[in-house]
Scaffold this active site. Structure first.
Site, PDB file in Angstrom:
ATOM      1  N   SER A  16       8.144   8.570  11.058  1.00  0.00           N
ATOM      2  CA  SER A  16       8.095   7.227  11.660  1.00  0.00           C
ATOM      3  C   SER A  16       9.314   6.895  12.517  1.00  0.00           C
ATOM      4  O   SER A  16       9.675   5.727  12.639  1.00  0.00           O
ATOM      5  CB  SER A  16       7.933   6.123  10.599  1.00  0.00           C
ATOM      6  OG  SER A  16       6.808   6.376   9.830  1.00  0.00           O
ATOM      7  N   LEU A  17       9.958   7.890  13.078  1.00  0.00           N
ATOM      8  CA  LEU A  17      11.072   7.583  13.989  1.00  0.00           C
ATOM      9  C   LEU A  17      10.564   7.318  15.403  1.00  0.00           C
ATOM     10  O   LEU A  17      11.346   6.991  16.288  1.00  0.00           O
ATOM     11  CB  LEU A  17      12.079   8.747  14.014  1.00  0.00           C
ATOM     12  CG  LEU A  17      12.916   8.944  12.744  1.00  0.00           C
ATOM     13  CD1 LEU A  17      13.889  10.105  12.935  1.00  0.00           C
ATOM     14  CD2 LEU A  17      13.697   7.685  12.396  1.00  0.00           C
ATOM     15  N   ILE A 151       6.281  22.312   4.852  1.00  0.00           N
ATOM     16  CA  ILE A 151       5.704  23.660   4.812  1.00  0.00           C
ATOM     17  C   ILE A 151       4.657  23.828   5.917  1.00  0.00           C
ATOM     18  O   ILE A 151       4.599  24.835   6.604  1.00  0.00           O
ATOM     19  CB  ILE A 151       5.064  23.926   3.423  1.00  0.00           C
ATOM     20  CG1 ILE A 151       6.172  24.024   2.377  1.00  0.00           C
ATOM     21  CG2 ILE A 151       4.215  25.203   3.433  1.00  0.00           C
ATOM     22  CD1 ILE A 151       5.691  24.187   0.963  1.00  0.00           C
ATOM     23  N   LYS A 190      26.265   7.508   9.481  1.00  0.00           N
ATOM     24  CA  LYS A 190      26.273   8.756   8.711  1.00  0.00           C
ATOM     25  C   LYS A 190      25.584   9.904   9.466  1.00  0.00           C
ATOM     26  O   LYS A 190      24.431   9.780   9.887  1.00  0.00           O
ATOM     27  CB  LYS A 190      25.571   8.528   7.364  1.00  0.00           C
ATOM     28  CG  LYS A 190      26.373   7.630   6.435  1.00  0.00           C
ATOM     29  CD  LYS A 190      27.668   8.308   6.053  1.00  0.00           C
ATOM     30  CE  LYS A 190      28.487   7.481   5.079  1.00  0.00           C
ATOM     31  NZ  LYS A 190      29.821   8.094   4.855  1.00  0.00           N
ATOM     32  N   LYS A 192      25.343  13.130   8.191  1.00  0.00           N
ATOM     33  CA  LYS A 192      24.911  14.219   7.298  1.00  0.00           C
ATOM     34  C   LYS A 192      23.404  14.507   7.362  1.00  0.00           C
ATOM     35  O   LYS A 192      22.997  15.672   7.434  1.00  0.00           O
ATOM     36  CB  LYS A 192      25.351  13.926   5.859  1.00  0.00           C
ATOM     37  CG  LYS A 192      25.323  15.123   4.921  1.00  0.00           C
ATOM     38  CD  LYS A 192      26.379  16.167   5.228  1.00  0.00           C
ATOM     39  CE  LYS A 192      27.692  15.836   4.553  1.00  0.00           C
ATOM     40  NZ  LYS A 192      28.797  16.709   5.013  1.00  0.00           N
ATOM     41  N   PRO A 193      22.541  13.457   7.340  1.00  0.00           N
ATOM     42  CA  PRO A 193      21.103  13.781   7.408  1.00  0.00           C
ATOM     43  C   PRO A 193      20.767  14.597   8.661  1.00  0.00           C
ATOM     44  O   PRO A 193      19.955  15.527   8.595  1.00  0.00           O
ATOM     45  CB  PRO A 193      20.431  12.406   7.451  1.00  0.00           C
ATOM     46  CG  PRO A 193      21.417  11.464   6.864  1.00  0.00           C
ATOM     47  CD  PRO A 193      22.781  12.006   7.202  1.00  0.00           C
ATOM     48  N   THR A 194      21.403  14.274   9.775  1.00  0.00           N
ATOM     49  CA  THR A 194      21.152  15.016  11.018  1.00  0.00           C
ATOM     50  C   THR A 194      21.648  16.449  10.879  1.00  0.00           C
ATOM     51  O   THR A 194      20.956  17.405  11.263  1.00  0.00           O
ATOM     52  CB  THR A 194      21.851  14.304  12.200  1.00  0.00           C
ATOM     53  OG1 THR A 194      21.292  13.010  12.314  1.00  0.00           O
ATOM     54  CG2 THR A 194      21.678  15.065  13.505  1.00  0.00           C
ATOM     55  N   CYS A 383     -17.509  -2.967  19.404  1.00  0.00           N
ATOM     56  CA  CYS A 383     -18.333  -1.976  18.706  1.00  0.00           C
ATOM     57  C   CYS A 383     -19.028  -2.613  17.495  1.00  0.00           C
ATOM     58  O   CYS A 383     -19.996  -3.334  17.678  1.00  0.00           O
ATOM     59  CB  CYS A 383     -17.494  -0.757  18.350  1.00  0.00           C
ATOM     60  SG  CYS A 383     -18.520   0.713  18.125  1.00  0.00           S
ATOM     61  N   HIS A 509     -15.157   0.936  23.224  1.00  0.00           N
ATOM     62  CA  HIS A 509     -13.809   0.558  22.767  1.00  0.00           C
ATOM     63  C   HIS A 509     -12.879   0.369  23.967  1.00  0.00           C
ATOM     64  O   HIS A 509     -12.182   1.306  24.365  1.00  0.00           O
ATOM     65  CB  HIS A 509     -13.249   1.628  21.831  1.00  0.00           C
ATOM     66  CG  HIS A 509     -13.910   1.636  20.497  1.00  0.00           C
ATOM     67  ND1 HIS A 509     -13.487   0.834  19.457  1.00  0.00           N
ATOM     68  CD2 HIS A 509     -14.983   2.322  20.043  1.00  0.00           C
ATOM     69  CE1 HIS A 509     -14.283   1.031  18.417  1.00  0.00           C
ATOM     70  NE2 HIS A 509     -15.192   1.929  18.740  1.00  0.00           N
ATOM     71  N   GLU A 511     -10.114  -1.096  24.168  1.00  0.00           N
ATOM     72  CA  GLU A 511      -8.681  -0.995  23.843  1.00  0.00           C
ATOM     73  C   GLU A 511      -8.113   0.387  24.166  1.00  0.00           C
ATOM     74  O   GLU A 511      -6.927   0.540  24.416  1.00  0.00           O
ATOM     75  CB  GLU A 511      -8.440  -1.355  22.364  1.00  0.00           C
ATOM     76  CG  GLU A 511      -8.929  -0.365  21.317  1.00  0.00           C
ATOM     77  CD  GLU A 511     -10.404  -0.508  20.931  1.00  0.00           C
ATOM     78  OE1 GLU A 511     -11.167  -1.117  21.712  1.00  0.00           O
ATOM     79  OE2 GLU A 511     -10.796   0.003  19.858  1.00  0.00           O
TER      80      GLU A 511
END
Ligand code: GLN
Length: 540
Positions: A16-17, A151, A190, A192-194, A383, A509, A511
């Site tokens: 979700s970034l 995985i 921070k 570290k995660p990167t 629809c 649709h 949209e």
């Protein structure tokens, strides 16, 4: 330009970034600099496509012109690039394994042991090259779904390692999207995660060329240097990807920090000039909008807005067009009963019933439509929304109390909505609906033609049921206008009501075709009608 270039986008730390937005934004900038771009989304799951997945699992199923049921990120690509995607712009592990297994059964591998490396990885690389060939693109952007360390995505990352090995160094680029959180207790950003996420990537053999760092604040130079040092990337390639007010501001922010320029330099491409002022002005103007209008979305997955991604986007575009912030009020029709409607719809200037499947929540949808019709609140049915509008009108205006869709009552004595002829023999679920683009002929003097300003339109479908022509005459005589039909006259594609300020239903649709710089005309006019309705209340 002779050689195609490839940019691979991987995600790190958390999901979700906004990888889809990031890749669309870079794509838009490269396109603005005069390069032809296309995007491929690689999804690691085993389903052949998201068509059979629950919205809870996958969110919206995005349908392309050629009738593919694809990942919702393709919606972002289309909205940002103003370019239609096709079936080949999305591939899943399921599709790739399925193709390899079909070849294996045919004996195409001539007795070889079929393995992830090289057979699956080769098949992945074929998909990547195919997009470049089919679209005649200068640059192909490839988004790898999921997060490094999963995985499922390993074969994709391995395929990219091989792809890079077989191409010149400046023909490919890996961009890693990561998170640099600010930890309030330590008053520090921070890294570290990167570091860990890039470590995983390098273990697989992929060295990122640029790090796109999501953060709520600019990264100071020492932080960039530290990230660069630990991740083996030059500090200039550590890019700020800041939180912004609207997703359409992302390209503007990237341009400000020179992300597109860095990418072009690394790919050895010319920095052609660009003018994104039109886009930028639209965003700035929207950020300064002062008025609001509230539209109710009466649906089933209201707690899960990913299921309505394109609808939300279409309202943002309509807001830009009408200079208004569209507040969406999400109402779950399972608990939306007529007795609470006056309260629920008090602050509402428009009611939309979106697409959907199955009987759950139908009565609430029908009651909402009746409320919109009787109180002359602008209504938009998409629809299933059109189908419900036909059922509601048949029951409450024609007086056919048991009118229904055979989707909800297979033995309905009055099936005003019924299964399409072509659907009757269908036994398998995946990819068997009426899918993709179909033309539709609009009737003169209707809201439909007023919106589109042309008489033949092309819109995308995804459904099994349709308007039952046996009830056409009766409904028309009772005031329902059939405003859009298939060119052969057989399928009712749009309806509206005469004595109502704006009551429109469509079997397709719309949209899916609203874009940042080209708001869909029906959404634009629906919001305009809601504004009119609202000013009516205000001046009463
Ligand atoms: N369930 C309805 C059908 O299959 C409507 C589908 C939809 O809203 N996409 O026809």
């Amino acid at each position: 330009m002779n050689k195609k270039k490839y940019i691979f986008f991987t995600g790190g730390v958390v999901s979700s970034l906004g990888k889809g937005i990031a890749i669309s934004s870079l794509g838009y900038l490269l396109q603005s600099r005069g390069y032809k771009v296309s995007i491929l989304k690689l999804d690691p799951y085993i389903n052949v496509d998201p068509g059979t997945m629950s919205p809870y699992q996958h969110g919206e199923v995005y349908v392309t012109d050629d009738g593919a049921e694809t990942d919702l990120d393709l919606g972002h690509y289309e909205r940002f690039l103003n370019q239609s995607m096709a079936r080949f712009n999305n591939a899943t592990s399921g599709q790739i394994y399925y193709e390899v297994l079909k070849k294996e059964r045919k004996g195409d591998y001539l007795g070889a042991t079929v393995q992830v490396i090289p057979h699956i990885t080769d098949a992945i690389n074929e998909k990547i090259k195919y997009v470049g060939e089919q679209t005649d693109s200068d640059i192909v952007l490839v988004e790898i779904g999921g997060t490094v360390g999963d995985i499922e995505s390993l074969p994709f990352l391995e395929a990219i390692r091989q792809f890079r090995l077989s191409h010149d160094p400046d023909d490919t680029l890996v961009v890693h999207l990561t998170l640099v959180p600010f930890v309030a207790g330590a008053n520090e950003l921070k890294t570290k995660p990167t570091q860990h996420s890039v470590m995983r990537l390098r273990e697989i053999g992929l060295q990122p060329d640029a790090l796109l760092c999501r953060s709520d604040r600019e990264l100071p130079a020492p932080v960039k240097q530290k990230i660069g040092l630990f991740c083996n990337v030059r500090a200039e390639a550590v890019i700020d990807a800041l939180d912004v007010e609207t997703i359409y501001e992302v390209p503007v922010q990237y341009a400000q920090v020179g992300f597109d320029q860095l990418v072009l330099r690394k790919l050895g491409l010319n920095l052609r000039s660009m003018d994104i002022s039109g886009w930028q002005n639209r965003v700035e103007r929207f950020k300064n909008v002062q008025r609001d209008v509230t539209i109710a979305i009466c649906g089933k997955y209201v707690e899960l807005q990913d299921a309505y991604k394109s609808i939300i986007a279409a309202f943002t575009h309509s807001g830009m067009e009408n200079d208004v912030h569209v507040n969406l009020k999400w109402l779950n029709t399972e608990s939306l009963t007529p007795d609470i409607m006056e309260t629920e719809f008090k602050d509402v200037a428009g009611i939309l019933v979106p697409g959907g499947f199955g009987e759950r929540g139908i009565e609430g949808k029908l009651a909402s439509i009746r409320y919109a019709r009787e109180h002359k609140i602008p209504f938009f049915g998409i629809c299933l929304g059109l189908q419900c509008a036909v059922i509601e009108y048949s029951r409450n205006v024609l007086g056919i109390k048991d009118a229904n869709s055979t989707e909800f009552d297979a033995n309905s004595p009055h099936p005003v909505i019924h299964l399409m002829e072509t659907q009757k023999s269908v036994k398998v679920l995946g990819g068997t609906m009426r899918l993709g683009t179909y033309p539709c002929q609009l009737k003169p003097n209707t809201k439909a033609i007023k919106a589109y300003k042309k008489s033949v339109i092309n819109e995308r479908h995804r459904h099994r049921y349709e308007f039952n022509n046996a009830y056409r005459q009766q409904l028309e005589e009772a005031g329902m206008v059939i405003s859009g039909i298939s060119p052969d006259g057989e399928l009712v594609e749009m309806i509206e009501l005469k004595d109502h300020p704006w009551f429109v239903g469509c079997q397709f649709h719309p949209e899916l075709k609203s874009r940042m710089q080209h708001t869909h005309p029906l959404f634009r006019d629906f919001v305009a009608a809601a504004l009119k309705f609202q000013s009516g209340i205000e001046t009463e």
